[in-house]
Design an enzyme around this catalytic site. Structure first.
Site, PDB file in Angstrom:
ATOM      1  N   GLY A   1      52.042  25.663  59.314  1.00 46.03           N
ATOM      2  CA  GLY A   1      53.161  24.877  58.799  1.00 46.03           C
ATOM      3  C   GLY A   1      53.016  24.357  57.391  1.00 46.03           C
ATOM      4  O   GLY A   1      53.961  23.760  56.864  1.00 46.03           O
TER       5      GLY A   1
ATOM      6  N   ARG B   1      52.435  30.958  56.161  1.00 44.87           N
ATOM      7  CA  ARG B   1      53.221  30.852  54.926  1.00 44.87           C
ATOM      8  C   ARG B   1      52.383  30.413  53.735  1.00 44.87           C
ATOM      9  O   ARG B   1      52.531  30.946  52.632  1.00 44.87           O
ATOM     10  CB  ARG B   1      54.347  29.839  55.155  1.00 44.87           C
ATOM     11  CG  ARG B   1      55.324  29.730  54.009  1.00 44.87           C
ATOM     12  CD  ARG B   1      56.216  28.495  54.145  1.00 44.87           C
ATOM     13  NE  ARG B   1      56.796  28.335  55.447  1.00 44.87           N
ATOM     14  CZ  ARG B   1      57.976  28.842  55.833  1.00 44.87           C
ATOM     15  NH1 ARG B   1      58.692  29.536  54.983  1.00 44.87           N
ATOM     16  NH2 ARG B   1      58.427  28.629  57.048  1.00 44.87           N
TER      17      ARG B   1
ATOM     18  N   CYS C   1      77.080  44.878  54.977  1.00 45.47           N
ATOM     19  CA  CYS C   1      78.466  44.487  55.247  1.00 45.47           C
ATOM     20  C   CYS C   1      78.546  43.184  56.034  1.00 45.47           C
ATOM     21  O   CYS C   1      78.889  43.159  57.215  1.00 45.47           O
ATOM     22  CB  CYS C   1      79.170  45.611  55.994  1.00 45.47           C
ATOM     23  SG  CYS C   1      79.145  47.096  55.016  1.00 45.47           S
ATOM     24  N   GLU C   2      78.189  42.096  55.391  1.00 45.04           N
ATOM     25  CA  GLU C   2      78.236  40.743  55.959  1.00 45.04           C
ATOM     26  C   GLU C   2      78.405  39.783  54.800  1.00 45.04           C
ATOM     27  O   GLU C   2      77.717  39.924  53.780  1.00 45.04           O
ATOM     28  CB  GLU C   2      76.882  40.375  56.606  1.00 45.04           C
ATOM     29  CG  GLU C   2      76.472  41.153  57.796  1.00 45.04           C
ATOM     30  CD  GLU C   2      76.784  40.468  59.117  1.00 45.04           C
ATOM     31  OE1 GLU C   2      77.185  39.288  59.124  1.00 45.04           O
ATOM     32  OE2 GLU C   2      76.624  41.151  60.130  1.00 45.04           O
TER      33      GLU C   2
HETATM   34  N1  LLP Z   1      51.401  28.747  64.642  1.00 44.71           N
HETATM   35  C1  LLP Z   1      52.501  28.795  65.419  1.00 44.71           C
HETATM   36  C2  LLP Z   1      52.389  28.489  66.830  1.00 44.71           C
HETATM   37  C3  LLP Z   1      53.741  29.132  64.838  1.00 44.71           C
HETATM   38  O1  LLP Z   1      54.817  29.178  65.594  1.00 44.71           O
HETATM   39  C4  LLP Z   1      53.813  29.414  63.459  1.00 44.71           C
HETATM   40  C5  LLP Z   1      55.080  29.782  62.833  1.00 44.71           C
HETATM   41  C6  LLP Z   1      52.632  29.364  62.712  1.00 44.71           C
HETATM   42  C7  LLP Z   1      51.441  29.015  63.332  1.00 44.71           C
HETATM   43  C8  LLP Z   1      52.594  29.675  61.239  1.00 44.71           C
HETATM   44  O2  LLP Z   1      53.315  28.744  60.507  1.00 44.71           O
HETATM   45  P1  LLP Z   1      53.247  28.789  58.904  1.00 44.71           P
HETATM   46  O3  LLP Z   1      51.873  28.387  58.497  1.00 44.71           O
HETATM   47  O4  LLP Z   1      53.580  30.161  58.487  1.00 44.71           O
HETATM   48  O5  LLP Z   1      54.276  27.815  58.473  1.00 44.71           O
HETATM   49  N2  LLP Z   1      60.783  32.536  59.869  1.00 44.71           N
HETATM   50  C9  LLP Z   1      60.654  31.171  59.397  1.00 44.71           C
HETATM   51  C10 LLP Z   1      59.352  30.553  59.790  1.00 44.71           C
HETATM   52  C11 LLP Z   1      59.097  30.579  61.275  1.00 44.71           C
HETATM   53  C12 LLP Z   1      57.752  30.017  61.646  1.00 44.71           C
HETATM   54  C13 LLP Z   1      57.427  30.342  63.050  1.00 44.71           C
HETATM   55  N3  LLP Z   1      56.173  29.864  63.491  1.00 44.71           N
HETATM   56  C14 LLP Z   1      60.858  31.159  57.895  1.00 44.71           C
HETATM   57  O6  LLP Z   1      61.107  32.213  57.308  1.00 44.71           O
HETATM   58  O7  LLP Z   1      60.835  30.093  57.271  1.00 44.71           O
END
Ligand code: LLP
Length: 433
Positions: free
Chosen positions: A239, A281, A361-362
Site C-alpha cells: 500500500g 506499487r 469504443c468507450e
Molecule cells: N497485499 C495485498 C493483500 C493486496 O491486496 C495488495 C494490493 C498488495 C499487497 C499490494 O499493494 P501495493 O503495495 O501495490 O499498493 N489496481 C489498483 C490497485 C489495487 C491493489 C490491490 N491490492 C490500482 O491500479 O491502483
C-alpha cells in the site's frame, strides 16, 4: 525517484532514448527502468532493515517474469493471489518459503498447488476458507502455515475501490471475529494458524493509518498470545504510495520512521515476531512508462482531443479510478522541455487543454482529461508516466487489441521482456467450428 529524464530535448529511460526503443518495438509499449525497480526495492529493504522483514513483492502490480526474477535476485519473496501468480513466483525461482498466498476466493486447485509447492503462508480471508484449508490439508496429511487477515477498521483515505481496511470491506475479518476464529480453528493439526495479516488499502499516502492498524493488531496479538495461541508472524501488507502528480508519496523511510518503532521490540526477545511486507506499487509504479503515438488531433465542440494508439485496454487506471497519470511528449516542441517533471509542468505558457484519448469504443477510454499539453502533431510520441504498477498487469484484449510489449532498460541497453502479442496469438485459444 525514477530514471526517466529529459536530456537534450528528449526523454530517456536510464541511458537510452525512449524514441530509440519504440523505433525498434513500436507503440504502444511499456518501458521499465531496472535501476528504478531496484532502487525502490532497496529503499524499502534499507528503511525497514531493523525489522529484518521478508519483503514479498506483490506480483499483481507488475507480474512480468523477468521483473519477478530481478527482484527475487535482490532478495524478494512474493505475495501471490492466484495459481497463475504462484506459478510466476516459482518460475522466477522464488523461494517457496518466502511466498504468501492471499485472496478471498482461493479454489481447491489453487490450494492444492500451493500445498504441493510448500509455500510459506496462506493468508486466510474468512472462516469458510480456513475450514476448507483445514479439510484439504488434513486429507493430504500435511500441515499448512496460515495467517489470518484482519480488518482493523482504519480509513486509508484512498480510492473507494482500493480501500480494504474498513469494516465493510470484503477482505479479512474484523478484530472481534478474529478472536473467535482463533478460538474455533486455532488449534487444528493440519493448519498452524500462527500469523496475522493486514493490508489496509493502496495507495496509502499517509503513515497514520498504518500506525493505527498496527497498534490495534498488536493488541490483538497480545490477547491471542495470552489465550495460548503461538503467534509468530505479522504481515503488514502493501500500500505504500508512488509519485503520480509530483512527489506526493512519502519515501520508504517516512513509513519506516512511523512503523519500525512500533515493532522493534517485537522482532527480538523470547517471543519474536517475523515481519512480512508486501509492496507492489511503491516498487514498480515509478519504474514504468507507457509510450503511445499520436494518431490524430481533433476538435469536438470546444474540446481538443489527442487521439493516441494506447487505450483503456492497455492502461485502465484513468477509466477505472479516474487516476491521474502525468502525460508529456517524448520529444516536446522547442521550449517545452520540462525542467522538472510532474503536474506543475502543465502550467508552462503555451500549453493547450486537451483530452488524451485512446481508440477504444468507450467514452471512458481516456488516459488524461482536460490536461494542459504542449502543441502536438500527428506522429508525436507521448509518455504516460507512473504506469509500471497496475498498468500492463490490468491490460485486456477489449476491442480485440493485442497486448503491448514490455521492455526493460538496464543502463545503456534494453531488451524485450515480453514481445508484442500478435493477432494469431490473441485468438489462439478460440476456434471457428
Ligand atoms: N497485499 C495485498 C493483500 C493486496 O491486496 C495488495 C494490493 C498488495 C499487497 C499490494 O499493494 P501495493 O503495495 O501495490 O499498493 N489496481 C489498483 C490497485 C489495487 C491493489 C490491490 N491490492 C490500482 O491500479 O491502483
Amino acid at each position: 525517484m525514477d530514471h526517466f529524464a529529459y536530456r537534450s530535448g528528449e526523454l530517456y529511460c536510464e541511458d537510452v532514448p525512449v524514441a530509440r526503443i519504440v523505433e525498434s518495438v513500436g507503440t504502444p509499449a511499456y518501458i521499465y527502468s531496472s535501476a528504478t525497480l531496484l532502487h525502490h526495492y532497496d529503499a524499502v529493504a534499507t528503511a525497514f532493515a531493523a525489522l529484518r522483514p521478508i519483503i514479498c513483492y506483490s506480483i499483481k502490480s507488475c507480474p512480468n517474469l523477468h521483473i519477478c526474477r530481478l527482484l527475487k535476485d535482490r532478495g524478494a519473496g512474493f505475495d501471490v493471489v492466484s495459481g497463475g501468480e504462484l506459478l510466476r513466483a516459482l518460475r522466477a525461482s522464488g523461494d517457496p518459503a518466502k511466498i504468501v498466498f492471499a485472496g478471498v476466493g482461493k479454489t481447491d486447485d489453487e490450494i492444492n498447488l500451493a500445498l504441493d509447492s510448500k509455500i510459506g503462508w496462506f493468508n486466510i480471508e474468512s472462516e469458510a476458507e480456513l475450514a476448507n484449508l483445514i479439510e484439504i490439508a488434513g486429507r493430504r496429511g500435511v500441515v499448512a502455515r496460515a495467517a489470518l487477515r484482519v480488518n482493523p477498521d482504519v480509513d486509508p483515505k484512498t480510492h473507494r475501490y482500493t480501500s480494504t481496511g474498513k469494516k465493510e470491506s470484503k477482505f479479512g475479518v474484523d478484530l472481534e471475529r478474529a478472536r473467535r476464529v482463533f478460538q474455533e480453528y486455532g488449534r487444528h493439526g493440519s493448519v498452524r494458524l500462527c500469523g496475522i495479516h493486514l493490508h489496509i488499502g493502496s495507495p496509502v499516502n499517509t503513515v497514520e493509518p498504518y500506525v493505527s492498524a498496527i497498534r490495534k493488531t498488536l493488541t490483538l496479538i497480545d490477547e491471542l498470545r495470552s489465550d495460548g495461541f503461538a503467534i509468530d508472524t505479522l504481515d503488514i501488507g502493501g500500500g505504500f504510495g508512488a509519485h503520480y502528480k509530483s512527489s506526493e508519496a512519502p519515501p520508504a523511510v517516512a513509513y519506516a520512521e512511523a512503523i519500525v518503532p512500533l515493532l522493534t521490540d517485537r522482532v527480538g526477545g523470547a517471543n519474536p515476531l517475523s515481519i512480512i511486507m508486501e509492496p507492489g506499487r511503491s516498487i514498480a509504479a515509478n519504474a514504468g512508462i507507457l509510450v503511445a503515438r499520436t494518431l490524430y488531433l481533433k476538435k469536438s465542440g470546444e474540446r481538443d482531443f489527442l487521439i493516441v494508439d494506447a487505450g483503456m485496454n492497455d492502461l485502465i487506471r484513468p477509466a477505472l479510478y479516474e487516476a491521474y497519470h502525468f502525460v508529456w511528449p517524448v520529444r516536446p516542441a522547442t521550449g517545452f522541455v520540462p525542467a522538472e517533471r510532474g503536474e506543475s509542468t502543465t502550467t508552462m505558457p503555451g500549453c493547450l487543454p486537451m483530452d488524451v484519448v485512446g481508440p477504444v469504443c468507450e467514452s471512458g477510454d481516456f488516459l488524461a482529461k482536460d490536461r494542459m499539453l504542449p502543441p502536438m502533431q500527428r506522429g508525436d510520441l507521448v509518455a504516460v508516466f507512473t504506469a509500471g504498477a497496475y498498468g500492463m498487469a490490468m491490460a485486456s484484449h477489449y476491442n480485440s487489441r493485442p497486448n503491448p510489449p514490455e521492455v526493460l532498460v538496464e543502463g545503456g541497453a534494453f531488451r524485450v521482456i515480453r514481445r508484442r502479442e500478435g493477432y494469431e496469438e490473441m485468438m489462439a485459444g478460440e476456434s471457428v467450428t
